[in-house]
Design an enzyme around this catalytic site. Structure first.
Site, PDB file in Angstrom:
ATOM      1  N   LYS A 230     -48.521  34.599  49.558  1.00 12.59           N
ATOM      2  CA  LYS A 230     -47.568  33.621  49.021  1.00 12.59           C
ATOM      3  C   LYS A 230     -46.891  32.932  50.184  1.00 12.59           C
ATOM      4  CE  LYS A 230     -45.277  31.756  45.623  1.00 12.59           C
ATOM      5  NZ  LYS A 230     -45.788  30.458  46.122  1.00 12.59           N
TER       6      LYS A 230
ATOM      7  N   GLN B 161     -43.469  34.932  56.934  1.00 17.57           N
ATOM      8  CA  GLN B 161     -43.479  35.021  55.476  1.00 17.57           C
ATOM      9  C   GLN B 161     -43.705  36.459  54.984  1.00 17.57           C
ATOM     10  OE1 GLN B 161     -43.569  31.540  53.991  1.00 17.57           O
ATOM     11  NE2 GLN B 161     -42.616  32.651  52.313  1.00 17.57           N
TER      12      GLN B 161
ATOM     13  N   LYS C  55     -40.238  38.087  55.141  1.00 14.41           N
ATOM     14  CA  LYS C  55     -39.340  37.393  54.206  1.00 14.41           C
ATOM     15  C   LYS C  55     -39.654  37.810  52.775  1.00 14.41           C
ATOM     16  CE  LYS C  55     -39.164  33.016  54.864  1.00 14.41           C
ATOM     17  NZ  LYS C  55     -39.252  31.547  54.873  1.00 14.41           N
TER      18      LYS C  55
ATOM     19  N   LYS D 131     -49.575  31.195  54.576  1.00 12.88           N
ATOM     20  CA  LYS D 131     -49.048  29.849  54.815  1.00 12.88           C
ATOM     21  C   LYS D 131     -50.226  28.916  55.022  1.00 12.88           C
ATOM     22  CE  LYS D 131     -45.093  27.642  55.334  1.00 12.88           C
ATOM     23  NZ  LYS D 131     -43.788  27.887  54.704  1.00 12.88           N
TER      24      LYS D 131
ATOM     25  N   GLY E  79     -44.625  24.398  48.266  1.00 13.51           N
ATOM     26  CA  GLY E  79     -44.312  23.308  49.187  1.00 13.51           C
ATOM     27  C   GLY E  79     -43.699  23.796  50.487  1.00 13.51           C
ATOM     28  N   ASP E  80     -43.577  22.906  51.423  1.00 12.09           N
ATOM     29  CA  ASP E  80     -42.860  23.107  52.692  1.00 12.09           C
ATOM     30  C   ASP E  80     -42.632  21.692  53.229  1.00 12.09           C
ATOM     31  OD1 ASP E  80     -42.124  25.401  54.775  1.00 12.09           O
ATOM     32  OD2 ASP E  80     -43.031  23.815  55.967  1.00 12.09           O
TER      33      ASP E  80
ATOM     34  N   THR F 291     -33.959  27.164  47.941  1.00 13.03           N
ATOM     35  CA  THR F 291     -33.892  27.522  49.373  1.00 13.03           C
ATOM     36  C   THR F 291     -32.523  27.158  49.940  1.00 13.03           C
ATOM     37  OG1 THR F 291     -36.256  27.080  49.508  1.00 13.03           O
ATOM     38  CG2 THR F 291     -35.070  27.325  51.584  1.00 13.03           C
TER      39      THR F 291
ATOM     40  N   ASN G 198     -35.678  18.748  51.292  1.00 12.49           N
ATOM     41  CA  ASN G 198     -35.371  19.637  50.168  1.00 12.49           C
ATOM     42  C   ASN G 198     -34.323  20.692  50.527  1.00 12.49           C
ATOM     43  OD1 ASN G 198     -36.400  22.554  48.988  1.00 12.49           O
ATOM     44  ND2 ASN G 198     -36.192  20.973  47.432  1.00 12.49           N
TER      45      ASN G 198
HETATM   46  P1  NDP Z   1     -38.817  18.376  53.899  1.00 13.53           P
HETATM   47  O1  NDP Z   1     -40.090  17.769  54.264  1.00 13.53           O
HETATM   48  O2  NDP Z   1     -38.256  18.186  52.531  1.00 13.53           O
HETATM   49  O3  NDP Z   1     -37.674  17.920  54.926  1.00 13.53           O
HETATM   50  C1  NDP Z   1     -37.798  18.174  56.290  1.00 13.53           C
HETATM   51  C2  NDP Z   1     -36.626  17.527  57.000  1.00 13.53           C
HETATM   52  O4  NDP Z   1     -36.614  17.954  58.347  1.00 13.53           O
HETATM   53  C3  NDP Z   1     -36.721  16.019  57.031  1.00 13.53           C
HETATM   54  O5  NDP Z   1     -35.440  15.478  57.066  1.00 13.53           O
HETATM   55  C4  NDP Z   1     -37.484  15.757  58.322  1.00 13.53           C
HETATM   56  O6  NDP Z   1     -37.258  14.484  58.877  1.00 13.53           O
HETATM   57  C5  NDP Z   1     -36.882  16.830  59.208  1.00 13.53           C
HETATM   58  N1  NDP Z   1     -37.870  17.191  60.221  1.00 13.53           N
HETATM   59  C6  NDP Z   1     -39.053  17.797  60.030  1.00 13.53           C
HETATM   60  N2  NDP Z   1     -39.726  17.941  61.174  1.00 13.53           N
HETATM   61  C7  NDP Z   1     -38.932  17.406  62.094  1.00 13.53           C
HETATM   62  C8  NDP Z   1     -39.060  17.264  63.488  1.00 13.53           C
HETATM   63  N3  NDP Z   1     -40.155  17.703  64.145  1.00 13.53           N
HETATM   64  N4  NDP Z   1     -38.042  16.677  64.157  1.00 13.53           N
HETATM   65  C9  NDP Z   1     -36.934  16.243  63.502  1.00 13.53           C
HETATM   66  N5  NDP Z   1     -36.767  16.350  62.173  1.00 13.53           N
HETATM   67  C10 NDP Z   1     -37.754  16.932  61.501  1.00 13.53           C
HETATM   68  O7  NDP Z   1     -38.969  19.936  54.230  1.00 13.53           O
HETATM   69  P2  NDP Z   1     -38.112  21.170  53.696  1.00 13.53           P
HETATM   70  O8  NDP Z   1     -36.690  20.768  53.527  1.00 13.53           O
HETATM   71  O9  NDP Z   1     -38.842  21.765  52.563  1.00 13.53           O
HETATM   72  O10 NDP Z   1     -38.255  22.196  54.915  1.00 13.53           O
HETATM   73  C11 NDP Z   1     -37.314  22.247  55.994  1.00 13.53           C
HETATM   74  C12 NDP Z   1     -37.413  23.587  56.682  1.00 13.53           C
HETATM   75  O11 NDP Z   1     -37.135  24.638  55.744  1.00 13.53           O
HETATM   76  C13 NDP Z   1     -38.772  23.930  57.297  1.00 13.53           C
HETATM   77  O12 NDP Z   1     -38.572  24.708  58.448  1.00 13.53           O
HETATM   78  C14 NDP Z   1     -39.411  24.802  56.212  1.00 13.53           C
HETATM   79  O13 NDP Z   1     -40.409  25.644  56.748  1.00 13.53           O
HETATM   80  C15 NDP Z   1     -38.199  25.585  55.756  1.00 13.53           C
HETATM   81  N6  NDP Z   1     -38.305  26.209  54.447  1.00 13.53           N
HETATM   82  C16 NDP Z   1     -38.570  25.456  53.337  1.00 13.53           C
HETATM   83  C17 NDP Z   1     -38.645  26.061  52.102  1.00 13.53           C
HETATM   84  C18 NDP Z   1     -38.812  25.274  50.842  1.00 13.53           C
HETATM   85  O14 NDP Z   1     -38.697  25.873  49.758  1.00 13.53           O
HETATM   86  N7  NDP Z   1     -39.034  23.970  50.893  1.00 13.53           N
HETATM   87  C19 NDP Z   1     -38.532  27.527  51.945  1.00 13.53           C
HETATM   88  C20 NDP Z   1     -38.164  28.210  53.168  1.00 13.53           C
HETATM   89  C21 NDP Z   1     -38.091  27.561  54.351  1.00 13.53           C
HETATM   90  P3  NDP Z   1     -38.464  13.418  58.894  1.00 13.53           P
HETATM   91  O15 NDP Z   1     -38.654  13.027  57.462  1.00 13.53           O
HETATM   92  O16 NDP Z   1     -37.962  12.315  59.749  1.00 13.53           O
HETATM   93  O17 NDP Z   1     -39.660  14.120  59.471  1.00 13.53           O
END
Ligand code: NDP
Length: 445
Positions: free
Chosen positions: A90, A111, A114, A126, A165-166, A210, A241
């Site tokens: 997962k 993961q 976690k 993943k 998603g991620d 999250t 997200n």
């Molecule tokens: P999204 O794609 O919804 O959002 C990611 C955000 O982070 C965007 O604002 C993006 O900006 C920014 N970002 C991503 N990469 C970079 C980078 N290299 N430099 C600067 N800004 C960056 O992703 P999530 O919110 O789902 O995920 C965010 C984090 O949370 C990740 O680390 C993910 O692994 C972790 N996570 C997510 C979960 C989930 O349920 N979604 C669960 C557990 C952890 P831009 O659009 O400009 O790239």
């Protein structure tokens, strides 16, 4: 690091050359395991450590698709099925140009622990691709997702491997992926993916989980000091997200989030983030943070430096790995930051973590603080299996209970291994022992 874990680490580096994020994630876990192995040496028997750092299966595949101009594009797809001791693999799918085997491996490794912390029957995995959805039309994203799923469908299933998603993969992408899976299999296996739409098997609270969970974890840490989030200034990075729903829950608990960011810069809104506007810009329009500033008097866009330069009592890194380094940590501490809870995976570098721990502030690693997302994915699987649907209140109450349990498990394990208040040790030790006990029960597989 004790000799036994040092040897395992050296093997990981030799075998996974150049995969620096994976090395970093393994190092952090193994560092925490030294006191666990010292107290319970049987955890090092039968090459258990060597097995836990080696994925059970890794799939890398070609993803050809046709863009709107009629050109053929070729991306690379990954699914790393790391550990199935506790249940089906997962973990999410990430679509971002930086994706490579090392990134997916570090995420899959994190993961495992976690998912164990959630106490649900889910293993660790993943996947993702170096595809960049930014600037792509819906039709291009759909064709990419269909090609990606055409290969991925051979490897996943409700009892085998359940992606979600991620970064770069939200409701739109999960919809296209599910549609293609259903077509290929001629079977409505709702439990094969999580993060589905509410009209076709999704769970209420999964979208929020999250970010909500991260803030609930911060609140639990503060409660150990007789404090709460009420009235505190919060610096948040990211605007996806996780960041959006961390901001929402922080506001519900009386705090004032004042920042968010994307790869084009960060926004400071001293009056407190206007969440409706942020959702409109990011979730509806798929815009950039500058689009918020242009419609919000008083907010400013900063394109130099980091969001951590903004004074705040609480920091919630919710963007990506290694976004909070030693310099950012030093600035946060200098400005009086007392709580860091990671919504992203591995956002703090080892230097930053060392600084937080040396300063004795409340610091929660992502594998504990952001586990609410995968925990609610497991609740989605449970509802799919039972062909039922819970209310928002029921799902949120379960998430709240799970986050409180994860917090308490981390606290108890940190105390057991002699470092009270060390949530890194607590999370790694509690997660590891749960997986390791089951691996031992299953024999050498
Ligand atoms: P999204 O794609 O919804 O959002 C990611 C955000 O982070 C965007 O604002 C993006 O900006 C920014 N970002 C991503 N990469 C970079 C980078 N290299 N430099 C600067 N800004 C960056 O992703 P999530 O919110 O789902 O995920 C965010 C984090 O949370 C990740 O680390 C993910 O692994 C972790 N996570 C997510 C979960 C989930 O349920 N979604 C669960 C557990 C952890 P831009 O659009 O400009 O790239």
């Amino acid at each position: 690091m004790a000799e036994v874990v040092e040897k395992v680490y050296e093997q990981v580096v030799a075998r996974n050359r150049g995969e620096t994020e994976f090395h970093q994630a393994v190092r952090e876990v193994l560092d925490s395991l030294a006191p666990v192995i010292a107290k319970h040496p049987h955890y090092a028997d039968d090459a258990l450590l060597e097995r836990i750092v080696e994925p059970e299966r890794q799939v890398i595949f070609r993803v050809p698709w046709v863009d709107d101009a009629g050109n053929v594009q070729v991306n690379r797809g990954f699914r790393i099925e790391f550990n199935s001791a506790l249940g089906p693999y997962k973990g999410g799918l990430r679509f971002h140009p930086s994706v490579n085997a090392g990134i997916i491996k570090f995420l899959g490794f994190e993961q495992i622990f976690k998912n164990a912390l959630t106490n649900q029957a889910i293993g660790g995995g993943k996947g993702g691709s170096d595809f960049d959805p930014h600037g792509r039309s819906d039709a291009e994203v759909m064709r990419f997702c269909q090609s990606f799923m055409t290969e991925l469908s051979r490897h996943i299933g409700p009892s085998t491997d359940v992606p979600a998603g991620d970064i770069g993969v939200g409701g739109r992408e999960i919809g296209f992926l599910f549609g293609q899976y259903k077509r290929l299999r001629n079977s409505y296996d709702a439990g094969v993916l999580t993060g589905k739409g509410l009209g076709w098997g999704g769970s209420l609270v999964r979208t929020e989980a999250t970010g909500y969970g991260t803030v609930l974890f911060a609140q639990s840490m503060l409660a150990t000091k007789g404090q709460s989030l009420e009235g505190k200034r919060v610096a948040v990075s990211g605007s996806g997200n996780v960041a959006i729903y961390a901001i929402e829950k922080a506001q519900q608990l009386g705090a004032t989030p004042i920042t968010f960011s994307d790869s084009s810069g960060y926004v400071v809104d001293e009056a407190g983030v206007d969440l409706d506007l942020l959702k409109q810009v990011k979730e509806v329009e798929r815009g950039r943070v500058a689009d918020y500033v242009s419609r919000r008097p008083g907010a400013r866009l900063v394109t130099e430096g980091r969001v951590w330069d903004v004074p705040a009592e609480v920091a919630l890194p919710c963007a990506t790995q290694n976004e909070l380094g030693g310099a950012g940590a030093a600035t946060l501490l200098r400005n009086g930051c007392a709580v860091v809870a990671e919504g992203a995976n591995m956002p703090s570098t080892p230097e930053a973590i060392e600084a937080f721990q040396a300063a004795g502030i409340l610091y929660a690693p992502g594998k504990a603080a952001n586990a609410g997302g995968v925990a609610t994915s497991a609740l989605e699987m449970e509802q799919n299996a039972g062909r039922t649907r819970w209310s928002f209140e029921t799902a949120e109450a379960k998430l709240t209970g799970i986050m409180a349990d994860i917090h308490d498990s981390c606290v108890a394990a940190a105390e057991e291994y002699g470092r009270p208040g060390d949530y890194v040790l607590g999370a790694n030790a509690a997660g590891f022992t749960r997986v390791a006990d089951v691996m031992i029960a299953h024999g050498i597989v």
